[in-house]
Design a protein around this motif. Structure first.
Motif, PDB file in Angstrom:
ATOM      1  N   UNK A 105      -5.485  10.796  -2.598  1.00 21.44           N
ATOM      2  CA  UNK A 105      -5.614   9.381  -2.261  1.00 21.44           C
ATOM      3  C   UNK A 105      -6.216   8.631  -3.451  1.00 21.44           C
ATOM      4  N   UNK A 106      -7.124   9.279  -4.159  1.00 26.24           N
ATOM      5  CA  UNK A 106      -7.765   8.645  -5.324  1.00 26.24           C
ATOM      6  C   UNK A 106      -6.717   8.243  -6.365  1.00 26.24           C
ATOM      7  N   UNK A 107      -5.730   9.105  -6.540  1.00 26.08           N
ATOM      8  CA  UNK A 107      -4.673   8.827  -7.524  1.00 26.08           C
ATOM      9  C   UNK A 107      -3.875   7.562  -7.150  1.00 26.08           C
ATOM     10  N   UNK A 108      -3.749   7.370  -5.841  1.00 23.97           N
ATOM     11  CA  UNK A 108      -2.967   6.248  -5.310  1.00 23.97           C
ATOM     12  C   UNK A 108      -3.753   4.946  -5.367  1.00 23.97           C
ATOM     13  N   UNK A 109      -5.062   5.075  -5.134  1.00 25.02           N
ATOM     14  CA  UNK A 109      -5.928   3.914  -4.895  1.00 25.02           C
ATOM     15  C   UNK A 109      -5.904   2.904  -6.049  1.00 25.02           C
ATOM     16  N   UNK A 110      -5.548   1.683  -5.732  1.00 24.64           N
ATOM     17  CA  UNK A 110      -5.612   0.591  -6.715  1.00 24.64           C
ATOM     18  C   UNK A 110      -4.477   0.605  -7.727  1.00 24.64           C
ATOM     19  N   UNK A 111      -3.499   1.532  -7.559  1.00 26.80           N
ATOM     20  CA  UNK A 111      -2.471   1.617  -8.599  1.00 26.80           C
ATOM     21  C   UNK A 111      -1.520   0.420  -8.566  1.00 26.80           C
ATOM     22  N   UNK A 112      -1.546  -0.340  -7.460  1.00 25.72           N
ATOM     23  CA  UNK A 112      -0.788  -1.602  -7.452  1.00 25.72           C
ATOM     24  C   UNK A 112      -1.763  -2.751  -7.137  1.00 25.72           C
ATOM     25  N   UNK A 113      -2.961  -2.666  -7.666  1.00 24.62           N
ATOM     26  CA  UNK A 113      -3.905  -3.783  -7.570  1.00 24.62           C
ATOM     27  C   UNK A 113      -3.433  -4.860  -8.539  1.00 24.62           C
ATOM     28  N   UNK A 114      -4.083  -6.012  -8.510  1.00 18.96           N
ATOM     29  CA  UNK A 114      -3.622  -7.081  -9.405  1.00 18.96           C
ATOM     30  C   UNK A 114      -3.712  -6.643 -10.868  1.00 18.96           C
ATOM     31  N   UNK A 115      -4.775  -5.880 -11.192  1.00 17.65           N
ATOM     32  CA  UNK A 115      -4.948  -5.464 -12.590  1.00 17.65           C
ATOM     33  C   UNK A 115      -3.898  -4.458 -13.043  1.00 17.65           C
ATOM     34  N   UNK A 116      -3.383  -3.678 -12.092  1.00 22.80           N
ATOM     35  CA  UNK A 116      -2.448  -2.616 -12.481  1.00 22.80           C
ATOM     36  C   UNK A 116      -0.986  -2.906 -12.136  1.00 22.80           C
ATOM     37  N   UNK A 117      -0.759  -3.968 -11.379  1.00 21.94           N
ATOM     38  CA  UNK A 117       0.628  -4.248 -10.969  1.00 21.94           C
ATOM     39  C   UNK A 117       1.455  -4.664 -12.181  1.00 21.94           C
ATOM     40  N   UNK A 118       2.752  -4.348 -12.114  1.00 22.19           N
ATOM     41  CA  UNK A 118       3.634  -4.728 -13.227  1.00 22.19           C
ATOM     42  C   UNK A 118       3.660  -6.254 -13.356  1.00 22.19           C
ATOM     43  N   UNK A 119       3.534  -6.950 -12.225  1.00 23.63           N
ATOM     44  CA  UNK A 119       3.560  -8.413 -12.259  1.00 23.63           C
ATOM     45  C   UNK A 119       2.300  -8.943 -11.556  1.00 23.63           C
ATOM     46  N   UNK A 120       1.165  -9.055 -12.277  1.00 25.70           N
ATOM     47  CA  UNK A 120      -0.097  -9.484 -11.655  1.00 25.70           C
ATOM     48  C   UNK A 120       0.019 -10.855 -10.988  1.00 25.70           C
ATOM     49  N   UNK A 121       0.890 -11.700 -11.523  1.00 21.07           N
ATOM     50  CA  UNK A 121       1.016 -13.051 -10.972  1.00 21.07           C
ATOM     51  C   UNK A 121       1.559 -13.027  -9.544  1.00 21.07           C
ATOM     52  N   UNK A 122       2.190 -11.920  -9.154  1.00 25.44           N
ATOM     53  CA  UNK A 122       2.749 -11.837  -7.806  1.00 25.44           C
ATOM     54  C   UNK A 122       1.657 -11.949  -6.744  1.00 25.44           C
ATOM     55  N   UNK A 123       0.410 -11.600  -7.102  1.00 24.66           N
ATOM     56  CA  UNK A 123      -0.686 -11.712  -6.133  1.00 24.66           C
ATOM     57  C   UNK A 123      -1.305 -13.111  -6.148  1.00 24.66           C
ATOM     58  N   UNK A 124      -0.909 -13.940  -7.112  1.00 25.94           N
ATOM     59  CA  UNK A 124      -1.462 -15.292  -7.183  1.00 25.94           C
ATOM     60  C   UNK A 124      -0.370 -16.307  -6.852  1.00 25.94           C
ATOM     61  N   UNK A 125      -0.420 -17.487  -7.459  1.00 26.77           N
ATOM     62  CA  UNK A 125       0.510 -18.545  -7.071  1.00 26.77           C
ATOM     63  C   UNK A 125       1.899 -18.416  -7.682  1.00 26.77           C
ATOM     64  N   UNK A 126       1.987 -17.666  -8.790  1.00 27.94           N
ATOM     65  CA  UNK A 126       3.179 -17.725  -9.629  1.00 27.94           C
ATOM     66  C   UNK A 126       4.506 -17.623  -8.882  1.00 27.94           C
ATOM     67  N   UNK A 127       4.571 -16.757  -7.875  1.00 26.28           N
ATOM     68  CA  UNK A 127       5.872 -16.570  -7.232  1.00 26.28           C
ATOM     69  C   UNK A 127       6.124 -17.533  -6.076  1.00 26.28           C
TER      70      UNK A 127
END
Ligand SMILES: Cc1cc2nc3c(=O)[nH]c(=O)nc-3n(C[C@H](O)[C@H](O)[C@H](O)COP(=O)(O)O)c2cc1C
Length: 337
Positions: A299-321
């Motif tokens: 689970x540790x390996x999985x944790x945060x791997x698609x957080x805003x800092x690690x996502x391929x497109x960080x803007x997807x978590x904010x207003x950009x899209x």
């Protein structure tokens, strides 16, 4: 088999599935069924500020009336021997959960102000709680009170609680802050070891027959988890404290998305109330299966791997899209605008 362990509030948990505060902890048999289904810990139903303060008032009135009736016996106020306060019953239930179950029990205090009720935290610690969740359930409806005053009161409540206990304290919060990332850091600086995102407010309804306002308790739906997953993803790496999600987590898919965003634990309530405690075993099995299929080791390996800092497109978590999402809407088949 993948290593499912996770750290939460300094506790080592065997997996990230933790039932949140609900009536299921009021009954030892239901709590045991949760443990048997694989729950890694349980958050107990809350002890409420209103109950504690009401009881204190009732007792004060009781003593006052006794004093009036027996003025000559000022120091003699017999309390009925079998009297059990709401708090006594709550502590007894916590001790019973601790003695009958092997998993950690997280106690919960629910209120809004830094008053005397916070003293109860010490009693919860003495009764064996492994951690404490502070649920600040408040609707900021007073137009005279600005957001800074609301936040300051939260911080003050947290600080006064932290002075009472050595236990790790986590805060269960509403999403209704104008700058959530900022207050999250403020609560962490004030000593919160965890944040639980987000409280789900129960919305009053209007009865069109009687024209009265009626309370309505609706269980959640999975779509409610998305706003919470977004905020977990934004906070991951920006705060050091533990992160838990509550609200709309019903299936292994919801659990996986929350973990990928960066949650340390995932709370479930509505799904367990609707399907029964054994639903947790299904979610756990599916979680294990998914990890194995994708060859994740932990689970540790999985944790945060698609957080805003690690996502391929960080803007997807904010207003950009935002604009693209609105533009992507298509009418359902057969409907013309
Ligand atoms: C019947 C019921 C009782 C609840 N009791 C409490 C409580 O005592 N303290 C608390 O902090 N939250 C309480 N909650 C809120 C849940 O713990 C949870 O945060 C909320 O329902 C959102 O999660 P869910 O979508 O998994 O239901 C309660 C919820 C329900 C439906």
């Amino acid at each position: 088999m993948a290593d499912l362990t996770t750290q939460y509030l300094g506790l080592s948990l065997k997996n990230p599935l933790v039932p949140s505060a609900s009536p299921l902890s009021k009954d030892i048999d239901s709590a045991k069924r949760l443990e048997d289904a694989g729950a890694a810990a349980i958050v107990m139903h809350s002890l409420f500020e209103e109950h504690i303060e009401q009881e204190d008032e009732n007792l004060a009135r009781f003593f006052h009336q006794q004093s009036l009736g027996h003025g000559e016996a000022d120091s003699f106020h017999p309390v009925p021997l079998d009297y059990q306060s709401h708090q006594d019953k709550h502590l007894k239930q916590l001790m019973k959960l601790k003695s009958e179950l092997d998993i950690p029990i997280i106690a919960s205090l629910n209120g809004t102000t830094p008053g005397g009720w916070v003293e109860c935290a010490r009693a919860l610690e003495d009764a064996g709680a492994d951690a404490l969740e502070l649920n600040l359930y408040y609707i900021a409806a007073n137009a005279e009170e600005d957001c800074k005053s609301v936040e300051d009161r939260y911080v003050e409540t947290l600080r006064s609680l932290k002075q009472k206990v050595d236990l790790p304290v986590t805060m269960k919060l509403s999403a209704q802050f104008s700058a959530f990332a900022n207050v999250a850091q403020r609560f962490e600086r004030a000593g919160a070891q965890g944040l639980v995102l987000f409280n789900r407010f129960y919305q009053p309804d209007i009865d069109l027959e009687t024209l009265e306002v009626i309370p309505r308790l609706e269980l959640s739906s999975p779509s409610e988890s998305l706003m919470r997953i977004r905020w977990i993803a934004i906070l991951y790496g920006r705060v050091k404290c533990s992160l838990a999600i509550t609200g709309g987590v019903h299936s292994s898919e919801d659990v996986l998305k929350a973990l990928l965003a960066g949650a340390d634990v995932t709370h479930m309530c509505s799904a367990l109330l609707r399907e029964g405690p054994e639903h947790l075993a299904t979610v756990l099995q599916e979680l294990e299966h998914w990890l194995e299929q994708r060859e994740y080791e932990s689970v540790t390996q999985l944790k945060g791997s698609i957080s805003q800092q690690h996502a391929a497109d960080p803007a997807a978590f904010a207003r950009a899209n935002y604009v693209n999402v609105l533009d992507s809407y298509k009418p359902p088949p057969g409907v013309r605008y």
